[in-house]
Design an enzyme around this catalytic site. Structure first.
Site, PDB file in Angstrom:
ATOM      1  N   GLY A  14     -19.795  -1.209  15.173  1.00  0.00           N
ATOM      2  CA  GLY A  14     -18.695  -0.445  15.772  1.00  0.00           C
ATOM      3  C   GLY A  14     -17.669  -0.052  14.739  1.00  0.00           C
ATOM      4  CG  ASN A  15     -15.390   3.162  15.051  1.00  0.00           C
ATOM      5  OD1 ASN A  15     -14.334   3.246  15.666  1.00  0.00           O
ATOM      6  ND2 ASN A  15     -16.470   3.846  15.405  1.00  0.00           N
ATOM      7  NE  ARG A  16     -11.040  -2.308  10.364  1.00  0.00           N
ATOM      8  CZ  ARG A  16     -11.037  -3.637  10.472  1.00  0.00           C
ATOM      9  NH1 ARG A  16     -10.468  -4.213  11.511  1.00  0.00           N
ATOM     10  NH2 ARG A  16     -11.603  -4.372   9.542  1.00  0.00           N
TER      11      ARG A  16
END
Ligand code: CTP
Length: 393
Positions: free
Chosen positions: A205-207
């Site tokens: 995922g990412n932030r």
């Protein structure tokens, strides 16, 4: 709706001026930039220091003695809207007559945008034909009048003449400043970061927090658009936002490609994974199984799919950069978007999870603007101002 808007709040000499401090505070809370002009008699009812502390700028009082050579034209050029609350009978009269002998009326005369006036006075005064005549003249000049309300007045009296409540003035200003200007527009927004499963427990995922995309969706809906928000995060609740929850790039692509064909504008603010695990496991990967090999494969380029539609919506892409957005101009052309919003996700006050954002906006014609750090709501408001201007004939 008020985020990023430049509002001049004019305060004149009535008891209701005590509520103007709260009104200024509410404007600031809504993300507006506020400057104030007080008439001399207003200072009998409200301390200038109070307004200075709330807005961050001391009030202006008169033409002479200010640093500016021409404070009324400078303030008029700065503002998006002027709100006068409370407006006394004397101020209504000077406004109606165009008597520019005080800074407030002079600024109104030099200003071509929306003016909102909230009269406040005793019932007996309000019922005199003179203020009624002046209000009618102002309305026919295009000035927006809010109130007065009926209720308790100074000195224990009751009746019509009470200044409209700050919340009512805020709502009236929101309407004046463009609610409804996007009525009938169909808008598609994406928000959040995609999650690409490794196994049923873990993902790549990412932030991204979804805050920027949510702010864009809310601003469009506040302006009257019908918004479809395709998001991996919790969606804001709004009567004109229909949320479609997704998790992966594949799911987002399916939802976006279905909805984009029906949209007038698509703003793709989501942080979409470019790669995903090629073979997500059916069951949890165990420590005892050793370090797994993670083979990656491409995700669909959602934006490219929208850009290829015929006809296609007005297309706004986002670019998350680490470092200066120097490659963004080329990206805008390569991706064939109408606008590209680039932000440095590593800069302070910008990017993932923050309340503010510092962006640069690139047009397909090479036009380029760097915007200062602003709340995400203010970035959204300015972005829609740009899109509306570019799409209008
Ligand atoms: N995007 C998309 N589909 C993907 C990846 C990104 O539609 N699979 C969209 C994003 O929503 C965003 C835009 O493409 O609007 C730009 O994303 P970005 O990651 O900056 O672009 P890339 O082409 O992946 O550039 P980079 O090589 O710098 O990662």
């Amino acid at each position: 709706m008020l985020a990023g808007r430049r509002i001049i709040l004019g305060i004149t000499g009535g008891v209701a001026a005590f509520k103007s401090a709260y009104l200024a505070r509410r404007f600031v809370e809504a993300g507006a930039l506020v400057r104030t002009i007080m008439t001399r008699s207003a200072t009998e009812f409200l301390g200038p220091q109070t307004l200075a502390a709330i807005t961050g700028t001391p009030p202006a009082f008169e033409y002479f003695g200010e640093d500016e050579v021409s404070p009324h034209t400078e303030m008029a050029a700065w503002a998006d809207a002027i709100v006068i609350a409370p407006a006394t009978a004397a101020t209504l009269s000077r406004l109606a007559a165009g008597a520019s002998d005080d800074l407030l009326v002079g600024t109104v005369l030099a200003f071509s945008g929306p003016v909102l006036v909230a009269p406040a006075m005793h019932t007996a005064m309000w019922e005199h034909p003179a203020p009624r005549r002046n209000v009618a003249a102002l309305e026919s000049d295009g000035v927006h009048i809010v109130g007065p309300a009926t209720g308790a007045l100074a000195g224990g009296d009751e009746g019509p003449g009470r200044m409209a409540e700050p919340e009512e003035i805020m709502a009236a200003l929101g309407l004046v400043l463009g609610a409804g200007t996007m009525a009938g527009w169909r808008v598609l927004v994406t928000a959040g970061g995609t999650r690409e499963p490794i196994d049923p427990v873990r993902y790549v995922g990412n932030r991204s927090s979804g805050k920027m995309g949510n702010a864009i969706a809310v601003e469009a809906a506040d302006r009257g658009a019908d918004v479809v928000l395709v998001t991996t995060m919790a969606a804001p609740s709004h009567s004109r936002i229909r949320a479609i929850g997704v998790e992966t790039a594949d799911e987002m692509a399916a939802a976006v490609w279905e909805e984009a064909a029906k949209a007038d504008v698509a703003v793709l603010a989501a942080a979409v994974a470019d790669f995903r695990p090629a073979h997500p496991r059916e069951s949890k990967v165990r420590r005892a199984d050793g370090i797994p090999d993670l083979e990656l494969t491409n995700t669909p380029d959602i934006l490219a799919g929208v850009a290829a539609l015929q006809p296609r919506p007005f297309l706004v892409g986002f670019a998350a950069e680490t470092g200066a957005a120097t490659g963004a101009a080329a990206k805008a052309i390569a991706k064939d978007v109408d606008l590209l919003v680039a932000n440095d996700v590593t800069a302070a006050g910008s990017g993932f999870g923050t309340e503010t954002n510092a962006v640069a906006v690139f047009g397909r014609d090479g036009a380029f603007e760097e915007w200062p750090t602003m709340s995400k709501a203010a970035v959204a408001a300015r972005l829609w101002d740009r899109i509306v201007a570019l799409r209008s004939p």
